[in-house]
Design a protein around this motif. Sequence first.
Motif, PDB file in Angstrom:
ATOM      1  N   MET A 208       0.822  -1.207   0.000  1.00  0.00           N
ATOM      2  CA  MET A 208       0.000   0.000   0.000  1.00  0.00           C
ATOM      3  C   MET A 208       0.857   1.258   0.000  1.00  0.00           C
ATOM      4  SD  MET A 208      -3.042  -1.135   2.664  1.00  0.00           S
ATOM      5  CE  MET A 208      -3.835   0.474   2.609  1.00  0.00           C
ATOM      6  N   ARG A 209       1.898   1.280   0.830  1.00  0.00           N
ATOM      7  CA  ARG A 209       2.781   2.450   0.881  1.00  0.00           C
ATOM      8  C   ARG A 209       3.553   2.622  -0.414  1.00  0.00           C
ATOM      9  NH1 ARG A 209       6.169   0.777   5.848  1.00  0.00           N
ATOM     10  NH2 ARG A 209       7.416   2.637   5.338  1.00  0.00           N
ATOM     11  N   LEU A 210       3.988   1.520  -1.003  1.00  0.00           N
ATOM     12  CA  LEU A 210       4.739   1.589  -2.261  1.00  0.00           C
ATOM     13  C   LEU A 210       3.868   2.139  -3.388  1.00  0.00           C
ATOM     14  CD1 LEU A 210       7.523   0.913  -3.440  1.00  0.00           C
ATOM     15  CD2 LEU A 210       6.656  -1.363  -3.993  1.00  0.00           C
ATOM     16  N   SER A 211       2.614   1.708  -3.435  1.00  0.00           N
ATOM     17  CA  SER A 211       1.689   2.197  -4.453  1.00  0.00           C
ATOM     18  C   SER A 211       1.406   3.686  -4.264  1.00  0.00           C
ATOM     19  CB  SER A 211       0.380   1.399  -4.413  1.00  0.00           C
ATOM     20  OG  SER A 211      -0.523   1.852  -5.390  1.00  0.00           O
ATOM     21  N   LEU A 212       1.203   4.083  -3.011  1.00  0.00           N
ATOM     22  CA  LEU A 212       0.907   5.492  -2.733  1.00  0.00           C
ATOM     23  C   LEU A 212       2.092   6.385  -3.092  1.00  0.00           C
ATOM     24  CD1 LEU A 212      -1.386   7.248  -1.318  1.00  0.00           C
ATOM     25  CD2 LEU A 212       0.168   7.283   0.646  1.00  0.00           C
ATOM     26  N   GLN A 213       3.283   5.941  -2.792  1.00  0.00           N
ATOM     27  CA  GLN A 213       4.463   6.777  -3.008  1.00  0.00           C
ATOM     28  C   GLN A 213       4.848   6.870  -4.484  1.00  0.00           C
ATOM     29  OE1 GLN A 213       6.478   9.513  -1.327  1.00  0.00           O
ATOM     30  NE2 GLN A 213       5.606   8.031   0.093  1.00  0.00           N
ATOM     31  N   THR A 214       4.624   5.782  -5.236  1.00  0.00           N
ATOM     32  CA  THR A 214       5.058   5.756  -6.646  1.00  0.00           C
ATOM     33  C   THR A 214       3.948   6.085  -7.635  1.00  0.00           C
ATOM     34  OG1 THR A 214       4.552   3.395  -6.875  1.00  0.00           O
ATOM     35  CG2 THR A 214       6.769   3.981  -6.108  1.00  0.00           C
ATOM     36  N   THR A 215       2.687   6.107  -7.183  1.00  0.00           N
ATOM     37  CA  THR A 215       1.483   6.305  -8.024  1.00  0.00           C
ATOM     38  C   THR A 215       1.253   5.124  -8.963  1.00  0.00           C
ATOM     39  OG1 THR A 215       2.438   7.457  -9.948  1.00  0.00           O
ATOM     40  CG2 THR A 215       1.877   8.816  -8.021  1.00  0.00           C
ATOM     41  N   HIS A 216       1.876   3.991  -8.714  1.00  0.00           N
ATOM     42  CA  HIS A 216       1.711   2.858  -9.613  1.00  0.00           C
ATOM     43  C   HIS A 216       0.693   1.851  -9.083  1.00  0.00           C
ATOM     44  CE1 HIS A 216       5.194   4.482 -11.665  1.00  0.00           C
ATOM     45  NE2 HIS A 216       4.876   3.708 -12.680  1.00  0.00           N
ATOM     46  N   ALA A 343      -5.297   6.505  -7.482  1.00  0.00           N
ATOM     47  CA  ALA A 343      -6.062   7.748  -7.635  1.00  0.00           C
ATOM     48  C   ALA A 343      -5.846   8.659  -6.423  1.00  0.00           C
ATOM     49  CB  ALA A 343      -7.546   7.426  -7.796  1.00  0.00           C
ATOM     50  N   LEU A 344      -5.770   8.058  -5.219  1.00  0.00           N
ATOM     51  CA  LEU A 344      -5.514   8.838  -4.010  1.00  0.00           C
ATOM     52  C   LEU A 344      -4.135   9.482  -4.082  1.00  0.00           C
ATOM     53  CD1 LEU A 344      -6.142   9.740  -1.109  1.00  0.00           C
ATOM     54  CD2 LEU A 344      -5.248   7.508  -0.322  1.00  0.00           C
ATOM     55  N   SER A 345      -3.146   8.723  -4.544  1.00  0.00           N
ATOM     56  CA  SER A 345      -1.788   9.236  -4.675  1.00  0.00           C
ATOM     57  C   SER A 345      -1.736  10.437  -5.618  1.00  0.00           C
ATOM     58  CB  SER A 345      -0.863   8.126  -5.181  1.00  0.00           C
ATOM     59  OG  SER A 345       0.430   8.624  -5.424  1.00  0.00           O
ATOM     60  N   ILE A 346      -2.371  10.302  -6.760  1.00  0.00           N
ATOM     61  CA  ILE A 346      -2.400  11.397  -7.737  1.00  0.00           C
ATOM     62  C   ILE A 346      -3.080  12.627  -7.134  1.00  0.00           C
ATOM     63  CG2 ILE A 346      -3.383  12.106  -9.950  1.00  0.00           C
ATOM     64  CD1 ILE A 346      -2.931   9.222 -10.917  1.00  0.00           C
TER      65      ILE A 346
END
Length: 388
Positions: A208-216, A343-346
């Motif tokens: 989850m953290r990796l996805s949020l930080q990288t937007t991937h 989408a949250l990351s973006i």
Amino acid sequence: MAPRKRKFENRDLPVGLCCKMVRGQQRFRYRYPSGKDIFFPLKTQKYEAIEAATIFNAKHRNPALKMILDHDEFNKPMSHWIKVVIERVRNEELNTRLLSKGRYRAFVNDTMRLDELLGDILSKSISLQHVNEFLDKYASGKSNEVYNRKITFLKKIFSYICDMSGMVLNPADRKKRKPKQAKQRKRLNIEYFNLILNASNSWLNIAMRLSLQTTHAVNEISLAKYKDCEWFNAPIVENGLTVYGVLRIHRQKVQNKEASRVEIPITKQLKKIIDDSKRDNIASPYIVHALLGRKKGLANGLTHPTQLTPVYISRAMSDLRDELNLYGNFDKPQRPTFHEIRALSIFLYDKMGIDPQERAAHTDAESTKVYMKDHVKWVKIQPAELVI
């Protein structure tokens, strides 16, 4: 056993056609070679029924005509062409990386369904009716997106068969697609993201953290390896952030585009995620990993016992979301999934004044947007990080 002798009043009618009294009215009935009966509409004239039956018999009851049709070396059962098409798609699309392994498996699964339903039918007899039969069986009740994907599949496989002269026209081209549905899923907000994150196990926390930080998305996160990280001899400062190295990711959804390979600067937050992923002391090449004690062996597409599939990661977050009773007032299709982290990351980067779609460094005298490494083009991403 010899066929029953025809009644006197039907002696001049073509094979299969007869006249019967139905509820006090004279009706013409035709019996197909399969044994199925149909009645002509009321008020059908005798000459009309004879003409229709004669034309049908000439095509379907004439052994000489069947012999001529069977002589067409390209008019073969669909089961024959399906095997040929699978081989062509494997050689022309999978092996040349025009098609991902996941999409190839989905294509093969659909061909198996097509073979089961229409495998015995000659290819040049396939019509829009058969297209509808396939959709009714395998897309009925599904979303418009799934329905349209099945049409795309049929168009693709029939186009290959047309290319090999097995069909004259592609019947799926005549099928109307359904309109694109409005997105049903709710957005994931940062409050609920943190609730799920704090309750998650170690590997889901990392994912989850990796996805949020990288937007991937989860497809890329599940494939990220430690060897994809290139660490600098000494940290550098870019855009006011300390950068320790770069993480290279090959985006699966647009893997054939120039911008599919991106180089993400490893800032303090991203470095912490990578370091935290090693604290479980599990020997794994993947950043997101776990030992699950699989009894049935590795799932399709996996190469290491600690590797996790995208579906497994996404499902784990959805299950935890429901255990915490978050978004419980919405139906399941509307509840946010792992995909909504992107989408949250973006959204969060946008609030910081950073457009994730335009993070690639602009070409100038000192830096280039696209550069070559080992004969592969990579897109440089500007350093940025989220602190939550």
